[in-house]
Design a protein around this motif. Sequence first.
Motif, PDB file in Angstrom:
ATOM      1  N   ILE A 101       0.832  -1.201   0.000  1.00 31.14           N
ATOM      2  CA  ILE A 101       0.000   0.000   0.000  1.00 31.14           C
ATOM      3  C   ILE A 101       0.866   1.250   0.000  1.00 31.14           C
ATOM      4  N   TYR A 102       1.962   1.233   0.779  1.00 32.16           N
ATOM      5  CA  TYR A 102       2.852   2.393   0.854  1.00 32.16           C
ATOM      6  C   TYR A 102       3.432   2.733  -0.518  1.00 32.16           C
ATOM      7  N   SER A 107       3.622   5.825  -5.686  1.00 32.45           N
ATOM      8  CA  SER A 107       3.723   5.850  -7.155  1.00 32.45           C
ATOM      9  C   SER A 107       2.499   6.489  -7.800  1.00 32.45           C
ATOM     10  N   VAL A 108       1.293   6.188  -7.312  1.00 33.69           N
ATOM     11  CA  VAL A 108       0.081   6.753  -7.917  1.00 33.69           C
ATOM     12  C   VAL A 108      -0.009   8.255  -7.661  1.00 33.69           C
ATOM     13  N   SER A 109       0.278   8.683  -6.431  1.00 30.83           N
ATOM     14  CA  SER A 109       0.222  10.116  -6.128  1.00 30.83           C
ATOM     15  C   SER A 109       1.289  10.891  -6.899  1.00 30.83           C
ATOM     16  N   SER A 110       2.476  10.302  -7.062  1.00 30.76           N
ATOM     17  CA  SER A 110       3.522  10.975  -7.842  1.00 30.76           C
ATOM     18  C   SER A 110       3.113  11.075  -9.308  1.00 30.76           C
ATOM     19  N   GLU A 111       2.439  10.048  -9.816  1.00 35.08           N
ATOM     20  CA  GLU A 111       1.952  10.080 -11.197  1.00 35.08           C
ATOM     21  C   GLU A 111       0.952  11.225 -11.386  1.00 35.08           C
ATOM     22  N   CYS A 112       0.057  11.399 -10.419  1.00 38.79           N
ATOM     23  CA  CYS A 112      -0.925  12.478 -10.496  1.00 38.79           C
ATOM     24  C   CYS A 112      -0.244  13.841 -10.552  1.00 38.79           C
ATOM     25  N   CYS A 152       4.570  13.160  -1.841  1.00 37.23           N
ATOM     26  CA  CYS A 152       4.105  11.778  -2.044  1.00 37.23           C
ATOM     27  C   CYS A 152       4.578  10.863  -0.923  1.00 37.23           C
ATOM     28  N   PHE A 153       5.824  11.012  -0.502  1.00 38.45           N
ATOM     29  CA  PHE A 153       6.336  10.187   0.589  1.00 38.45           C
ATOM     30  C   PHE A 153       5.604  10.479   1.898  1.00 38.45           C
ATOM     31  N   ILE A 154       5.323  11.751   2.167  1.00 37.38           N
ATOM     32  CA  ILE A 154       4.597  12.111   3.390  1.00 37.38           C
ATOM     33  C   ILE A 154       3.181  11.552   3.360  1.00 37.38           C
ATOM     34  N   VAL A 155       2.506  11.724   2.234  1.00 41.82           N
ATOM     35  CA  VAL A 155       1.141  11.191   2.084  1.00 41.82           C
ATOM     36  C   VAL A 155       1.125   9.682   2.288  1.00 41.82           C
ATOM     37  N   SER A 156       2.094   8.992   1.704  1.00 46.34           N
ATOM     38  CA  SER A 156       2.149   7.528   1.811  1.00 46.34           C
ATOM     39  C   SER A 156       2.407   7.079   3.244  1.00 46.34           C
ATOM     40  N   VAL A 157       3.255   7.812   3.952  1.00 45.80           N
ATOM     41  CA  VAL A 157       3.525   7.476   5.360  1.00 45.80           C
ATOM     42  C   VAL A 157       2.259   7.611   6.195  1.00 45.80           C
ATOM     43  N   VAL A 158       1.514   8.707   5.975  1.00 41.68           N
ATOM     44  CA  VAL A 158       0.267   8.927   6.720  1.00 41.68           C
ATOM     45  C   VAL A 158      -0.738   7.821   6.430  1.00 41.68           C
ATOM     46  N   VAL A 159      -0.910   7.485   5.147  1.00 42.54           N
ATOM     47  CA  VAL A 159      -1.851   6.426   4.770  1.00 42.54           C
ATOM     48  C   VAL A 159      -1.423   5.085   5.355  1.00 42.54           C
ATOM     49  N   THR A 160      -0.138   4.802   5.314  1.00 44.49           N
ATOM     50  CA  THR A 160       0.377   3.536   5.830  1.00 44.49           C
ATOM     51  C   THR A 160       0.151   3.419   7.333  1.00 44.49           C
TER      52      THR A 160
END
Length: 306
Positions: A101-102, A107-112, A152-160
């Motif tokens: 998920i992380y 990758s998806v958020s960076s693509e956006c 993107c890394f910050i968003v992924s950490v929060v989601v994870t």
Amino acid sequence: MFQTNRSVVSEFFLTGFQGSHLLRNLLFLLFLLLFCITICGNLLIISLVFINNTLHTPMYFFISQLSISDIMLTTNVIPSMLHILLKNGATISLPGCITQIYFFCTSVSSECLLLTGMSYDRYVAICNPLRYTSIMTSLHCVKLILETWVVCFIVSVVVTITSSLLTFCGSNIIDHFFCDLMPLLEIACSDAFIVQLEMYVLSVALIIVPSVIIIDCYVYIIVAILRIPSSTGRQKAFSTCSSHLIVVSVFYWTLFSVYVFPTKGESSTMSKLLSLLYTMLTPLLNPIIYSLRNKDIKKAVQQTFT
């Protein structure tokens, strides 16, 4: 293999694509071929942009970053999907699922964000051509890319972190080919309100807002193109944007369908097919329609390999 009691679930069973043994083998060969083409195509773009000085421009810099994001996305999802096809389903541990998920969110958020940055680059190039070099400087492009990856890394950490706090104590069956948040929330037995709220907020920030910016940029681009007196000039200007517009349309349409406005009663098969569009088809098409048919890329390939 399947846990149906109320004990805490420590691993999940991913069903993948169900079907006959022959069908799964054919899908395995097809997806393996597409995976290899995707990795090779994106690695080629990254290498050419890094090696060839003529490609050291903002447009190709963004494209190389997009290729990095595509490689991250496909290597995170497709190999496990191939394994699931061979085994007709496979288990994944809870830490493994959270890890997937992380990297998926990153990758998806960076693509956006990268697609949004590329639309801004095309807007400046067509609507403000005389100021393009002063606006899209190397320092400005590097700052944009660094900000994109940091966000993107910050968003992924929060989601994870929020996803890892969920409790799973019922069925451990995920009817998907990778650990996605939507099917994961469906089997959570703890309150998932925070994660759901988080997903809506992130959908607005990373999908809706960038799509509005892209549409706004292309409105100005189309107006500027229509003002070009010669038909040859209009065709040349539009050709520089058409490829980007096609990929953006496919990518954002699938994201909207899956995460922003999911269709009620949508079958799991349809959800998997939509997920295939942005996890496999978009990374496959990006190097082809953005660069491999481009004259500058063809010239760089000839100079590199001859």
